[in-house]
Design a protein around this motif. Structure first.
Motif, PDB file in Angstrom:
ATOM      1  N   UNK A 181       0.829  -1.208   0.000  1.00 55.38           N
ATOM      2  CA  UNK A 181       0.000   0.000   0.000  1.00 55.38           C
ATOM      3  C   UNK A 181       0.863   1.258   0.000  1.00 55.38           C
ATOM      4  N   UNK A 182       1.925   1.246   0.797  1.00 52.27           N
ATOM      5  CA  UNK A 182       2.818   2.411   0.865  1.00 52.27           C
ATOM      6  C   UNK A 182       3.529   2.624  -0.470  1.00 52.27           C
ATOM      7  N   UNK A 183       3.966   1.529  -1.090  1.00 53.76           N
ATOM      8  CA  UNK A 183       4.610   1.644  -2.405  1.00 53.76           C
ATOM      9  C   UNK A 183       3.647   2.225  -3.433  1.00 53.76           C
ATOM     10  N   UNK A 184       2.400   1.796  -3.365  1.00 55.39           N
ATOM     11  CA  UNK A 184       1.379   2.361  -4.253  1.00 55.39           C
ATOM     12  C   UNK A 184       1.197   3.852  -3.992  1.00 55.39           C
ATOM     13  N   UNK A 185       1.167   4.206  -2.724  1.00 51.54           N
ATOM     14  CA  UNK A 185       0.898   5.587  -2.333  1.00 51.54           C
ATOM     15  C   UNK A 185       1.956   6.543  -2.877  1.00 51.54           C
ATOM     16  N   UNK A 186       3.190   6.091  -2.927  1.00 49.22           N
ATOM     17  CA  UNK A 186       4.267   6.952  -3.411  1.00 49.22           C
ATOM     18  C   UNK A 186       4.431   6.899  -4.932  1.00 49.22           C
ATOM     19  N   UNK A 187       3.573   6.139  -5.577  1.00 47.78           N
ATOM     20  CA  UNK A 187       3.503   6.155  -7.039  1.00 47.78           C
ATOM     21  C   UNK A 187       2.417   7.156  -7.428  1.00 47.78           C
ATOM     22  N   UNK A 196      -3.364   3.848  -3.209  1.00 55.32           N
ATOM     23  CA  UNK A 196      -2.485   3.559  -2.080  1.00 55.32           C
ATOM     24  C   UNK A 196      -3.023   4.132  -0.782  1.00 55.32           C
ATOM     25  N   UNK A 197      -3.588   5.352  -0.860  1.00 56.70           N
ATOM     26  CA  UNK A 197      -4.168   5.984   0.336  1.00 56.70           C
ATOM     27  C   UNK A 197      -5.344   5.169   0.859  1.00 56.70           C
ATOM     28  N   UNK A 210       2.433   8.462   7.294  1.00 51.05           N
ATOM     29  CA  UNK A 210       2.679   8.459   5.846  1.00 51.05           C
ATOM     30  C   UNK A 210       1.643   9.332   5.142  1.00 51.05           C
ATOM     31  N   UNK A 211       0.374   9.150   5.507  1.00 48.08           N
ATOM     32  CA  UNK A 211      -0.702   9.933   4.892  1.00 48.08           C
ATOM     33  C   UNK A 211      -0.629  11.406   5.290  1.00 48.08           C
TER      34      UNK A 211
END
Length: 372
Positions: free
Chosen positions: A100-106, A113-114, A148-149
């Motif tokens: 999920x974190x990797x998605x969020x930073x894409x 990701x969020x 992260x968010x």
């Protein structure tokens, strides 16, 4: 994790039969049986001198001991099984949250990701409810995901409506977790702006408030919520210190028995708000609007109301000590029964103030100047 292993080893020791204890129980039982046999012969106690009975008496304590050890072993096996299940769930959730974190930073997948991070927080919260002994370490996981968010939200100049909605949901979850676990989230690292938690129910009758009771009893230390909407919310017993709520809206909100210590509410709106018995110690309400607000019994010690609008506010029984009202409009406020001490009213507009003569004299002695 190492601490948990040590605890498991200690519990494991309790499930092992101790030869010393076992033999001691047999010896003690033997002497008790011998004593009963002797006393029965000497004083004719009427006890049947049956060998089977004495053997049973000797065997009872060590047998009970073995039964206890067996039950402890069962409990330990069950605990170990639950611990193994917990570790498996943690491993799986770690994998999911990393994705999920990797998605969020894409940038192309940030919203997805969020959403995934938000779901991961729910999963961690559910695990926390099941495995309460691991709440502290799980809270750290939740705190990391929320960070992260929040960090991304803070540094972005503009956030989408969907992203803003997720941020509000996560804030609500963190507050709920704080209330349940009594563990404190570090709000000081983030700045939240233009978040709408409430709305004007007079303008939108019948509209439900999703976050109506989210902040009841909440504790926000060193938090920053600028230009945020708390209108019509139930904020009773909310606590915040060294925080910033500048230009935020608390219109029609219920802040009864709330505590805002050393906080900033510059140009905030409290029109028709209920602040009965609230504590606003050493907080700054420069140009804030308290028109028709209910401050009965509130502690306004060292509160700064410079240029604030307090028209028609109720301050019956309020503690007004070292309070500053420079250029404030206190037209028509009710000060009956209030406790005034070292309050400062330079250039304040006081037309129509309800007070008794003794209070008025104290204020006049404090160099109050009336402007009509």
């Amino acid at each position: 994790m190492e601490k948990n292993m040590n605890n498991r080893n200690k519990e494991s020791d309790k499930s092992i039969v101790s030869t010393y204890i076992f033999c001691s129980l047999i010896g003690i039982s033997f002497f008790i049986a011998l004593g009963i046999y002797t006393l029965n012969n000497l004083w004719d106690l009427g006890i049947d001198n049956d060998l089977t009975g004495y053997v049973g008496l000797i065997a009872a304590p060590p047998t009970a001991y073995l039964w206890i050890i067996r039950e402890r072993k069962k409990e330990l096996e069950l605990e170990n099984k639950e611990e193994d299940q917990y570790l498996m769930k943690v491993a799986e959730l770690n994998r999911v949250q990393n994705e999920a974190i990797n998605q969020f930073y894409d940038e192309k997948k940030m919203l997805a990701g969020a959403i995934a991070i938000n779901s991961s927080i729910d999963e961690w919260k559910n695990i926390s409810n099941t495995y309460r002994e691991h709440r502290n370490e799980i809270f750290i996981k939740i705190e990391q995901l929320a960070s992260v968010l929040f960090f991304k939200y803070t540094i972005e100049e503009k956030n989408s409506r969907q992203m803003t909605g997720i941020i509000k949901e996560v804030i609500e979850k963190i507050i709920n977790i704080q209330n349940e676990t009594k563990l404190m989230f570090d709000w000081s690292k983030y700045k939240f702006e233009i978040l709408g938690f409430g709305t004007n129910m007079d303008e939108y009758p019948g509209l439900g408030l999703k976050y109506a009771n989210t902040f009841i009893g909440s504790e926000l230390l060193r938090a920053t919520f600028l230009e945020c909407e708390f209108t019509s919310l139930n904020l009773t017993k909310m606590t915040s210190s060294k925080s910033y709520f500048d230009k935020s809206y608390f219109t029609n909100a219920n802040l009864e028995e709330s505590k805002f210590i050393d906080s900033s509410f510059i140009e905030a709106f409290f029109t028709n708000a209920v602040l009965i018995k609230a504590n606003l110690f050493d907080s700054n309400f420069f140009k804030a609007d308290f028109e028709r607000a209910d401050l009965r019994g509130a502690d306004l010690t060292k509160t700064d109301f410079t240029s604030a609008n307090l028209t028609g506010a109720k301050m019956t029984g309020a503690i007004i000590s070292g309070t500053y009202f420079e250029n404030a409009d206190i037209t028509g406020i009710d000060l009956l029964g209030s406790e005034l001490k070292n309050a400062d009213f330079p250039y304040a507009r006081i037309h129509g103030v309800e007070w008794n003569n003794s209070i008025k004299q104290k204020i006049l002695d404090g160099h109050l100047r009336e402007i009509y």
